[in-house]
Design a protein around this motif. Structure first.
Motif, PDB file in Angstrom:
ATOM      1  N   ALA A   1       0.647  -1.171   0.104  1.00 43.23           N
ATOM      2  CA  ALA A   1      -0.043   0.048   0.103  1.00 43.23           C
ATOM      3  C   ALA A   1       0.931   1.285   0.076  1.00 43.23           C
ATOM      4  CB  ALA A   1      -0.990   0.096   1.185  1.00 43.23           C
ATOM      5  N   VAL A   2       1.970   1.284   0.690  1.00 48.76           N
ATOM      6  CA  VAL A   2       3.057   2.392   0.929  1.00 48.76           C
ATOM      7  C   VAL A   2       3.574   2.459  -0.533  1.00 48.76           C
ATOM      8  CG1 VAL A   2       5.144   3.389   1.751  1.00 48.76           C
ATOM      9  CG2 VAL A   2       3.103   2.186   3.420  1.00 48.76           C
ATOM     10  N   ALA A   3       3.915   1.273  -0.927  1.00 48.70           N
ATOM     11  CA  ALA A   3       4.688   1.518  -2.358  1.00 48.70           C
ATOM     12  C   ALA A   3       3.558   1.973  -3.263  1.00 48.70           C
ATOM     13  CB  ALA A   3       5.009   0.162  -2.896  1.00 48.70           C
ATOM     14  N   SER A   4       2.516   1.700  -3.412  1.00 51.43           N
ATOM     15  CA  SER A   4       1.661   2.253  -4.448  1.00 51.43           C
ATOM     16  C   SER A   4       1.470   3.689  -4.347  1.00 51.43           C
ATOM     17  CB  SER A   4       0.157   1.444  -4.279  1.00 51.43           C
ATOM     18  OG  SER A   4       0.147   0.136  -4.546  1.00 51.43           O
ATOM     19  N   CYS A   5       1.892   4.422  -3.262  1.00 51.88           N
ATOM     20  CA  CYS A   5       1.852   5.701  -3.594  1.00 51.88           C
ATOM     21  C   CYS A   5       2.894   6.475  -4.433  1.00 51.88           C
ATOM     22  CB  CYS A   5       2.055   6.275  -2.006  1.00 51.88           C
ATOM     23  SG  CYS A   5       0.771   5.829  -0.778  1.00 51.88           S
ATOM     24  N   GLN A   6       3.692   5.802  -5.020  1.00 52.02           N
ATOM     25  CA  GLN A   6       4.648   6.273  -5.857  1.00 52.02           C
ATOM     26  C   GLN A   6       4.160   7.208  -6.796  1.00 52.02           C
ATOM     27  OE1 GLN A   6       6.414   2.244  -6.619  1.00 52.02           O
ATOM     28  NE2 GLN A   6       8.302   3.365  -7.146  1.00 52.02           N
ATOM     29  N   ALA A   7       3.118   7.141  -7.545  1.00 53.94           N
ATOM     30  CA  ALA A   7       2.406   7.757  -8.579  1.00 53.94           C
ATOM     31  C   ALA A   7       2.024   9.322  -7.833  1.00 53.94           C
ATOM     32  CB  ALA A   7       1.483   7.381  -9.181  1.00 53.94           C
TER      33      ALA A   7
ATOM     34  N   THR B   1      -3.878  11.507 -13.791  1.00 53.65           N
ATOM     35  CA  THR B   1      -3.723  10.069 -14.042  1.00 53.65           C
ATOM     36  C   THR B   1      -2.836   9.527 -13.064  1.00 53.65           C
ATOM     37  OG1 THR B   1      -3.788  10.573 -16.531  1.00 53.65           O
ATOM     38  CG2 THR B   1      -2.758   8.442 -15.763  1.00 53.65           C
ATOM     39  N   LEU B   2      -1.962  10.318 -12.698  1.00 50.42           N
ATOM     40  CA  LEU B   2      -1.011   9.899 -11.635  1.00 50.42           C
ATOM     41  C   LEU B   2      -1.655   9.868 -10.063  1.00 50.42           C
ATOM     42  CD1 LEU B   2       2.108  12.165 -12.232  1.00 50.42           C
ATOM     43  CD2 LEU B   2       2.239   9.895 -12.312  1.00 50.42           C
ATOM     44  N   TYR B   3      -2.347  10.545 -10.026  1.00 52.59           N
ATOM     45  CA  TYR B   3      -3.547  10.241  -8.756  1.00 52.59           C
ATOM     46  C   TYR B   3      -4.364   9.161  -8.605  1.00 52.59           C
ATOM     47  CZ  TYR B   3      -2.469  15.335  -8.167  1.00 52.59           C
ATOM     48  OH  TYR B   3      -1.518  16.617  -7.778  1.00 52.59           O
ATOM     49  N   ALA B   4      -4.680   8.857  -9.827  1.00 50.27           N
ATOM     50  CA  ALA B   4      -5.597   7.550  -9.962  1.00 50.27           C
ATOM     51  C   ALA B   4      -5.038   6.490  -9.861  1.00 50.27           C
ATOM     52  CB  ALA B   4      -6.483   7.915 -11.456  1.00 50.27           C
ATOM     53  N   MET B   5      -3.644   6.644 -10.497  1.00 52.03           N
ATOM     54  CA  MET B   5      -2.880   5.246 -10.346  1.00 52.03           C
ATOM     55  C   MET B   5      -2.630   4.954  -9.090  1.00 52.03           C
ATOM     56  SD  MET B   5      -0.086   6.064 -13.309  1.00 52.03           S
ATOM     57  CE  MET B   5       0.027   5.552 -14.750  1.00 52.03           C
ATOM     58  N   SER B   6      -2.365   5.774  -8.112  1.00 56.63           N
ATOM     59  CA  SER B   6      -2.030   5.437  -6.784  1.00 56.63           C
ATOM     60  C   SER B   6      -3.409   5.147  -5.932  1.00 56.63           C
ATOM     61  CB  SER B   6      -1.401   6.577  -5.711  1.00 56.63           C
ATOM     62  OG  SER B   6      -0.095   6.691  -6.209  1.00 56.63           O
ATOM     63  N   ALA B   7      -4.577   5.736  -6.493  1.00 60.16           N
ATOM     64  CA  ALA B   7      -5.880   5.383  -5.839  1.00 60.16           C
ATOM     65  C   ALA B   7      -6.178   4.014  -5.972  1.00 60.16           C
ATOM     66  CB  ALA B   7      -6.740   6.306  -6.287  1.00 60.16           C
ATOM     67  N   VAL B   8      -5.998   3.421  -7.362  1.00 64.84           N
ATOM     68  CA  VAL B   8      -6.196   1.970  -7.672  1.00 64.84           C
ATOM     69  C   VAL B   8      -5.201   1.158  -7.157  1.00 64.84           C
ATOM     70  CG1 VAL B   8      -6.490   0.458  -9.679  1.00 64.84           C
ATOM     71  CG2 VAL B   8      -7.295   2.761  -9.791  1.00 64.84           C
TER      72      VAL B   8
END
Length: 418
Positions: free
Chosen positions: A296-302, A379-386
């Motif tokens: 979950a933390v890693a997915s915050c990259q975007a 798009t970057l915000y949506a990437m991390s949200a997903v």
């Protein structure tokens, strides 16, 4: 005086041989990641040609990874890795020779990279399945952390070394170093004496498809495995294109191009090294629960890349995600090696590679057009949200939260989902 080598290298001589060979090979691969695009450009290739040569090495992963998993469970894994190293050594040597003699052309490089990618597809499942055969069960996590440490350190050292080699000897000279690293790895593999894998449940003489189905049954009968693969697939397809596609675009617009992006990537590599060192020390009782939280933390990259006010703030936060990425992958790989039967481990890992790294090119292709239509930052915000939502769903799976750090020999497999 306190010994310098970690205990797993001092006490597990077979793993020490495997580790030494693979460490040099990984460094060679990191050099190639930088040198190969310059090789294409040096022979007059276009940016489209750079993409074609890179894709030529990835497409065989989609085609042959599952076959590599079946073979690695059917034949001695270190022998498959040895053949793969020899093929990749000869391939990189051929590319280097073509470049150094001025005979290289883009179609030649595409063909050779397809051969390289095919050998890679057979190597990866065999390597995952081999580790439990050269190290004791209680040292698995330490062994995987050291393997991850080499991968992470390569992200920092490899590009710098590649830049110097390309400047001194050209792209051909840099690729010749990679060919030599595969030769060294092959030499170590010839000295490897792993213990025999446990006998398979499948009947002798079972067909290729039967063995493939049996491998899939080990995936779908364990909710923590298929849910983990699904979450990892989302991370590779949805989140990672922010690093490989959209991040460099944003850096070109706002952070002085390659200079700014190199600060971010080096910081991530430093964080990844720290994460591997942390994974080496930690002994979580519920490793996969911690791994899901780390994902979950890693997915915050975007969202970090899109929302960071300056390149230095982004670099600092990306270092934190680097810690999380390394922690997740060490704990995930160790969980597979601990709880999946040895005779099916390579087949299960082949599905793992296919559903994660194998599908990543899809995300790389789609990310650009989606960002052009919806906007770069949205798009970057949506990437991390997903990505974060997917990781939290993984954490919500009971078998993920309660998976122990040791195998339970008396445990029955879960019933197959409908």
């Amino acid at each position: 005086m306190k010994p310098l080598l970690p205990p797993v290298l001092r006490e597990e001589p077979q793993f020490a041989r495997l580790f030494a060979g693979q460490a040099l090979s990984v460094l060679g691969d990191r050099i190639t990641m930088v040198a190969l695009p310059f090789a294409v450009l040096a022979i007059g290739g276009s940016m489209a040609d750079v993409g074609l040569v890179a894709a030529a090495g990835l497409v065989p992963m989609l085609l042959f990874t599952l076959a590599g998993g079946v073979w690695a469970d059917r034949f001695p894994r270190h022998r498959i890795m040895l053949v793969s190293d020899v093929v990749r050594c000869l391939t990189q040597a051929a590319v280097a020779l073509l470049l150094l003699t001025g005979q290289a052309q883009v179609p030649y490089l595409i063909g050779l990279m397809m051969v390289f990618g095919t050998a890679d597809a057979f190597f990866m499942p065999a390597a995952t399945g081999l580790v439990p055969l050269v190290v004791s069960a209680e040292r698995l996590r330490e062994a995987n952390a050291l393997r991850g440490l080499v991968q992470s350190a390569g992200l920092v050292v490899g590009p710098a070394l590649a830049g110097g080699l390309v400047a001194l000897a050209g792209p051909g000279g840099a690729l010749a170093v990679d060919a030599a690293s595969f030769a060294v790895s092959a030499a170590f593999l010839t000295r490897l004496r792993p213990r025999a894998a446990a006998a398979a449940d499948a009947p002798a003489g079972a067909s290729f498809l039967a063995e493939l189905r049996e491998g899939w049954s080990h995936v779908r009968s364990r909710s923590w495995v298929w849910s983990g693969m699904a979450a990892m697939g989302v991370y590779h397809v949805v989140v990672l294109p922010s690093i490989f596609v959209l991040g460099p675009v944003l850096s070109e617009r706002e952070w002085h191009g390659a200079e700014g992006w190199s600060i971010v990537t080096v910081a991530f590599g430093v964080g990844a090294v720290a994460g591997d060192l942390l994974a080496y020390r930690l002994r979580p009782a519920r490793p996969l629960a911690l791994g899901a939280a780390a994902l979950a933390v890693a997915s915050c990259q975007a969202v970090i890349i899109g929302a960071g006010p300056s390149v230095w703030v982004v670099a600092a936060l990306e270092a934190v995600t680097g810690v999380a990425v390394s922690l997740f992958f060490v704990l995930w790989e160790t969980s597979l090696q601990t709880h999946i039967p040895e005779h099916a481990l390579s087949r299960v890992s082949s599905y793992d590679f296919l559903l994660s790294s194998g599908l990543m090119p899809l995300g790389l292709v789609v990310a650009g057009p989606v960002a052009a239509a919806a906007g770069l930052r949205p798009t970057l915000y949506a990437m991390s949200a997903v990505g974060v939502a997917s990781a939290l769903l993984l954490l919500a799976v009971p078998t993920v939260r309660h998976l122990p750090d040791r195998a339970e020999p008396a445990a029955d497999p879960e019933p197959l989902p409908a």
